[in-house]
Design a protein around this motif. Structure first.
Motif, PDB file in Angstrom:
ATOM      1  N   ALA A 172      38.555  38.915  45.004  1.00 46.70           N
ATOM      2  CA  ALA A 172      39.879  38.276  45.326  1.00 46.70           C
ATOM      3  C   ALA A 172      40.121  38.153  46.675  1.00 46.70           C
ATOM      4  CB  ALA A 172      41.133  38.515  44.514  1.00 46.70           C
ATOM      5  N   PHE A 173      39.590  39.120  47.518  1.00 39.76           N
ATOM      6  CA  PHE A 173      40.002  39.217  49.063  1.00 39.76           C
ATOM      7  C   PHE A 173      38.842  38.878  49.915  1.00 39.76           C
ATOM      8  CE2 PHE A 173      42.109  42.624  46.535  1.00 39.76           C
ATOM      9  CZ  PHE A 173      43.388  42.505  47.215  1.00 39.76           C
ATOM     10  N   GLY A 201      43.150  34.402  42.838  1.00 39.63           N
ATOM     11  CA  GLY A 201      43.060  34.162  41.619  1.00 39.63           C
ATOM     12  C   GLY A 201      41.796  33.346  41.027  1.00 39.63           C
ATOM     13  N   PHE A 202      41.806  32.272  42.000  1.00 38.77           N
ATOM     14  CA  PHE A 202      40.606  31.128  41.730  1.00 38.77           C
ATOM     15  C   PHE A 202      39.353  31.987  41.947  1.00 38.77           C
ATOM     16  CE2 PHE A 202      37.646  28.052  43.512  1.00 38.77           C
ATOM     17  CZ  PHE A 202      37.455  27.289  42.398  1.00 38.77           C
ATOM     18  N   TYR A 203      39.266  32.613  42.898  1.00 36.14           N
ATOM     19  CA  TYR A 203      38.100  33.553  43.086  1.00 36.14           C
ATOM     20  C   TYR A 203      37.445  34.451  42.041  1.00 36.14           C
ATOM     21  CZ  TYR A 203      37.605  31.891  48.104  1.00 36.14           C
ATOM     22  OH  TYR A 203      37.478  31.272  49.087  1.00 36.14           O
ATOM     23  N   LEU A 204      38.705  35.132  41.448  1.00 33.65           N
ATOM     24  CA  LEU A 204      38.572  35.957  40.530  1.00 33.65           C
ATOM     25  C   LEU A 204      38.228  35.371  39.092  1.00 33.65           C
ATOM     26  CD1 LEU A 204      38.728  39.007  39.576  1.00 33.65           C
ATOM     27  CD2 LEU A 204      41.006  38.626  39.157  1.00 33.65           C
ATOM     28  N   PHE A 205      38.660  34.184  39.121  1.00 39.23           N
ATOM     29  CA  PHE A 205      38.547  33.376  37.837  1.00 39.23           C
ATOM     30  C   PHE A 205      37.010  32.923  38.077  1.00 39.23           C
ATOM     31  CE2 PHE A 205      38.333  29.214  35.820  1.00 39.23           C
ATOM     32  CZ  PHE A 205      38.699  29.438  34.481  1.00 39.23           C
ATOM     33  N   ILE A 206      36.441  32.390  39.044  1.00 40.62           N
ATOM     34  CA  ILE A 206      35.161  31.945  39.096  1.00 40.62           C
ATOM     35  C   ILE A 206      34.024  32.940  38.953  1.00 40.62           C
ATOM     36  CG2 ILE A 206      33.353  30.966  40.672  1.00 40.62           C
ATOM     37  CD1 ILE A 206      35.522  28.863  39.555  1.00 40.62           C
TER      38      ILE A 206
END
Length: 145
Positions: free
Chosen positions: A35-36, A48-53
C-alpha cells in the motif's frame, strides 16, 4: 466446452499463484507494505487499490480471461452459424427442385450407403477371422503313455 475447462484450469493456477506469492487465507497475511509503494504520503484510496490488486489480481485475471474466452467463442460460433445458414440458403435458392436432380442425388447417396455397407461387412469378416480359434491354439489330447 473448452472455456469451461480453461476456467477450471485457470482457477487452479490462480489459487496456486496466490499461495506461491506469500499470501495466505488469513487477515494477518495481507502484504500491507504494498500500500505504500510509490507514495511520499500515504493515500487511503491509492493504498487500498494497490492492496486490493496485490491480493486479488489472480482472481481478476481468471474472471477476465473466462469472460473473454466465452464471449469470443460465442462470437465465432455465431459467425460460423451465420455463414453456414447463408451458404445453405444460397444453395437452396439457386437450385431448382426438379425430380431428376433429386433422383440423381438419391442415387449417389444410395451408392455411398452401399459402399459403406460393403466396408462394414469386410470389417466384420476380419473380426470373425481374427476371433476364430487357430489350428495351433486348439488343445491337443494327451496321449496315454
Amino acid at each position: 466446452q473448452l472455456s469451461i475447462y480453461l476456467s477450471i484450469y485457470l482457477s487452479f493456477i490462480s489459487r496456486y499463484m496466490y499461495l506461491v506469492t506469500g499470501h495466505n487465507f488469513e487477515f494477518s497475511s495481507l502484504q500491507l507494505s504494498v500500500a505504500f509503494i510509490g507514495q511520499n504520503q500515504f493515500n487511503y484510496i491509492i493504498g487500498g487499490f494497490y492492496l486490493f490488486i496485490n491480493t486479488f489480481i489472480y482472481d481478476l485475471l481468471v474472471i477476465t480471461t473466462t469472460y473473454l474466452s466465452i464471449h469470443l467463442t460465442n462470437q465465432s460460433t455465431n459467425k460460423i452459424d451465420n455463414k453456414i445458414d447463408s451458404n445453405v440458403d444460397s444453395k437452396i435458392s439457386n437450385k431448382p427442385l426438379d425430380e431428376s436432380t433429386i433422383r440423381y442425388e438419391l442415387q449417389l447417396l444410395m451408392d455411398e450407403l452401399h459402399k459403406t455397407d460393403v466396408q462394414i461387412d469386410r470389417q466384420k469378416l476380419k473380426i470373425g477371422l481374427n476371433t476364430k480359434t487357430k489350428h495351433y491354439e486348439i488343445p491337443r489330447k494327451k496321449s496315454a503313455l
